[in-house]
Every structure is written in structure tokens, then in C-alpha cells.
Design a protein around this motif. Sequence first.
Motif, PDB file in Angstrom:
ATOM      1  N   THR A   1       0.851  -1.185   0.000  1.00  0.00           N
ATOM      2  CA  THR A   1       0.000   0.000   0.000  1.00  0.00           C
ATOM      3  C   THR A   1       0.888   1.237   0.000  1.00  0.00           C
ATOM      4  O   THR A   1       1.731   1.400   0.870  1.00  0.00           O
TER       5      THR A   1
ATOM      6  N   TYR B   1       0.386   4.305   0.678  1.00  0.00           N
ATOM      7  CA  TYR B   1       0.078   5.420   1.576  1.00  0.00           C
ATOM      8  C   TYR B   1       1.220   5.717   2.545  1.00  0.00           C
ATOM      9  O   TYR B   1       1.517   6.883   2.821  1.00  0.00           O
TER      10      TYR B   1
ATOM     11  N   LEU C   1      -6.260   2.552  -5.645  1.00  0.00           N
ATOM     12  CA  LEU C   1      -6.507   3.884  -6.217  1.00  0.00           C
ATOM     13  C   LEU C   1      -7.940   4.064  -6.677  1.00  0.00           C
ATOM     14  O   LEU C   1      -8.560   5.098  -6.434  1.00  0.00           O
TER      15      LEU C   1
ATOM     16  N   VAL D   1     -12.592  10.569  -6.392  1.00  0.00           N
ATOM     17  CA  VAL D   1     -11.521   9.603  -6.125  1.00  0.00           C
ATOM     18  C   VAL D   1     -10.188  10.328  -6.028  1.00  0.00           C
ATOM     19  O   VAL D   1      -9.392  10.088  -5.108  1.00  0.00           O
ATOM     20  N   CYS D   2      -9.931  11.236  -6.982  1.00  0.00           N
ATOM     21  CA  CYS D   2      -8.678  12.018  -6.943  1.00  0.00           C
ATOM     22  C   CYS D   2      -8.601  12.864  -5.677  1.00  0.00           C
ATOM     23  O   CYS D   2      -7.554  12.929  -5.021  1.00  0.00           O
TER      24      CYS D   2
ATOM     25  N   GLN E   1      -8.038  10.560  -2.603  1.00  0.00           N
ATOM     26  CA  GLN E   1      -6.709   9.950  -2.572  1.00  0.00           C
ATOM     27  C   GLN E   1      -5.628  10.983  -2.261  1.00  0.00           C
ATOM     28  O   GLN E   1      -4.669  10.684  -1.545  1.00  0.00           O
TER      29      GLN E   1
ATOM     30  N   SER F   1      -3.056  10.769   0.986  1.00  0.00           N
ATOM     31  CA  SER F   1      -1.664  10.422   0.713  1.00  0.00           C
ATOM     32  C   SER F   1      -0.691  11.582   0.894  1.00  0.00           C
ATOM     33  O   SER F   1       0.169  11.545   1.779  1.00  0.00           O
TER      34      SER F   1
ATOM     35  N   THR G   1      -3.109   8.672   7.821  1.00  0.00           N
ATOM     36  CA  THR G   1      -3.241   7.582   6.859  1.00  0.00           C
ATOM     37  C   THR G   1      -4.259   6.553   7.330  1.00  0.00           C
ATOM     38  O   THR G   1      -5.089   6.077   6.534  1.00  0.00           O
TER      39      THR G   1
ATOM     40  N   LYS H   1      -7.188   6.458   4.493  1.00  0.00           N
ATOM     41  CA  LYS H   1      -6.862   5.509   3.426  1.00  0.00           C
ATOM     42  C   LYS H   1      -8.133   4.781   2.978  1.00  0.00           C
ATOM     43  O   LYS H   1      -9.128   4.715   3.715  1.00  0.00           O
ATOM     44  N   SER H   2      -8.081   4.214   1.784  1.00  0.00           N
ATOM     45  CA  SER H   2      -9.293   3.641   1.198  1.00  0.00           C
ATOM     46  C   SER H   2      -9.732   2.355   1.889  1.00  0.00           C
ATOM     47  O   SER H   2     -10.927   2.078   1.977  1.00  0.00           O
TER      48      SER H   2
END
Length: 390
Positions: free
Chosen positions: A155, A157, A217, A245-246, A249, A253, A279, A283-284
Motif C-alpha cells: 500500500t 500510503y 486507487l 476519487v482524486c 486519494q 496520501s 493515513t 486511506k481507502s
Amino acid sequence: MPVIEGVSLYNENINPYDGDLFHETPLALVFFSHLTSTFSDFYVSLVFIVCDLITAFVLYYTSKIYTENLLKQQTKTKHVYNKEFNKLLIPDDFSVINPFYVCSVYMLNPYTVFSCIARTTTVFNNLFLALCLYSMVKRHRLLGCLSLVLASLPTFYTFGLLAPLMISCAPIDSKKKTGSFIITFLTCGTISCSLLYLCYTIMNEWTFLDSVYGFILNVRDLKPNIGLFWYFFTEMFEHFRALFVCAFQLNASVLYVIPLSIRLRRDPLLLATSLLTLTAVFKSYPSIGDVGFYLSLLPIHRHLFYFMQQAFIVSCFFVGCTVFAPTVWHLWIYSRSANANFYFGVTLAFATTQIFLITDLLFAYIKREFALKHGMKRMINGKEARLMLD
């Protein structure tokens, strides 16, 4: 379970990356394949326990070295402190007591205990992160770069920890810092490229990149977890998905790395703790093991607890969310007497609690820094004032 199924497919000469089931790196695939084929189930569990014990051992020495360095720095800078600084001094016994607190919090934390019982890959990731933090306080560049790359391989991150690693390994001389930063960055880049190429040689193709990093991502799996991504993207219209999403993320990050690195450049370990906390929140696909790891780092910064104001509220919310999360999950999934909004409400409260925690810790660092230079009492219009976060 996905790791076990991926290993089973690999042992049957079936590419586990053809579907959307396995999302670990080929290195992890080979490691777990040999682990499960060589040892029985009991010894596999023992491997996870030993890894957790080693992590606690490494964190113990990380805390010990870090506190000793703080005491040395405190001795050198006493002459610039305000005359009222005696209350704010770090006691000498902190270098003995703090390591035991850190070790105890990690080993007795239910989040890390449950991760070890479930035999999640987070156990190994926490070990690499602990080695990275140890390298920071010992100023070992090569070990730090290697452990950071191994922690960031499944990952990306945690690659933000490159900033505190670069700061901690840089010499005091400002003229040599730029060269040290470049060397650290190139070392991490070289190790990363080497390990990725090794992954390629194992699978003879690059399809694992999409299964590992593309999966993270693009947030393709919206199964409920303790994070914030799954609910938002379940409700989001598809034509807005790329934008958010952008945005999500970037927030998870790189958004906080530069400003926090500038402000906390004198304390790389606190910077690393802050980045690990953020994080774990954003994080996703977060896990409770991520939360348990950064919680075990809090006793290292015990000299800041005096200035923290939200400790009681944060503690109550942690306990409440830990109890209510599995309860609401059972009501939603099994009893069907609740819905997704109930569970997301708990995860939202859990994320807010963690944000309150790291905000309170960082503000305590700033207040202590201010009090050391200017004293504890501040007067405005003849009345005592308090420094508060609005």
C-alpha cells in the motif's frame, strides 16, 4: 481469507491476479505460499505472534532512544527557556517508563490483538513500520529505506514517511542536508524499483500492478469497513466518481506531508506519528491494526499530555465506537433490524475521534513549544488568558 485463496490458486498454477480476489504483492504471495506449505496451522499462528512480539520489542527501543535524545536536547537548550519552564521539563525517568508504556499499549491493545488473532497481513506491515521508526531515531538510512519500502509495497500510503526519514537522516549542517535528502530519496526509489522488478520476475507479467495499486486507487471494492470511502462512493453518481476519487486519494496520501514536515521538522518521530494517524483515518481500506499501531506510539509523546484537552472525550468515543461498531454491524448484516446508515454513523464518529486525537496532540506540541519560550501565564488586559484551538 483472500490471501489463503490467492495462495491456493497460485499453488494450482492459476494466476491469482486474473480475477478481483487477491490484492497482495507477488512477494507476499510467494512468502505465504512457502509459509503455509512448510508449517502447520499452529506454527503459522506462532509466526504471527512472534512478529507482534518483535514489533513490540522494536517499539520499546525506539521509545527509549527517542526519549534519551529528547533529554539530551533539553539539556542543551535550557538556556533559551523561560524561567517558569521547570513544570514543563521532561523527567529523567521518562526514558525508563515510556518504553514500557509503549510496549504494553501495543501488546495489550485490542486492535493489535484482534489483528494477530485474525492473522492479517497488517501484522507484518506493522513490523516494517516499527523498523522504519527505529531507523529514524538511530539515523540508519539503509535500514530505514528498506523497511519503508517493504511497508509501502502493498500500500503506497505509508510512503509519506519518506519525509520524516529524510529529515531524521539529514546532518545538522544545512549545506549537506540537500545531498542527504537526495541520497535517501534515490535509495528508496532504487529499492522500490528492484522489488517491483522482482515481483515481475515472479509472475512474468505486470498485471499485479492493477490488482494491488489500481485496486487501492480506484476503490473498486465497496464492502463496508471502518473507513469513509465505501459509503461515500456507494452513494456517489458515477460521472462524479473520478473527481472525488482524486480528491479523496490526495487527501489520504500527500496533502498533509509538506505542511506537517515544515512545522514538525524538529521532531521527525512526531511527524511520522501524525502521518500514520492521518493515513489510518483517510486511506481507502483501513484496518484496526493500523489504528492499534499508531495508538501504541502515543506514550512516546507523553511529555505533551499535559497540554492535551480532549483526552477524556476521545477516550470515551474510542470505547463507545469499539463497542457499537460490531453491535450495529450485527444488527445490520445478521438481524436486519438496522441499515448502512447506522454502521456508517459509527465509522464517521470513529474517524472524527481520531482526527480530534491527532489535532489535540499537534496543538499540545505547539502550546508546549510556546510555553517553554514565553512562560505559562499570558495576560490580556490584566486578566489571565488561555491558548485554545478554535
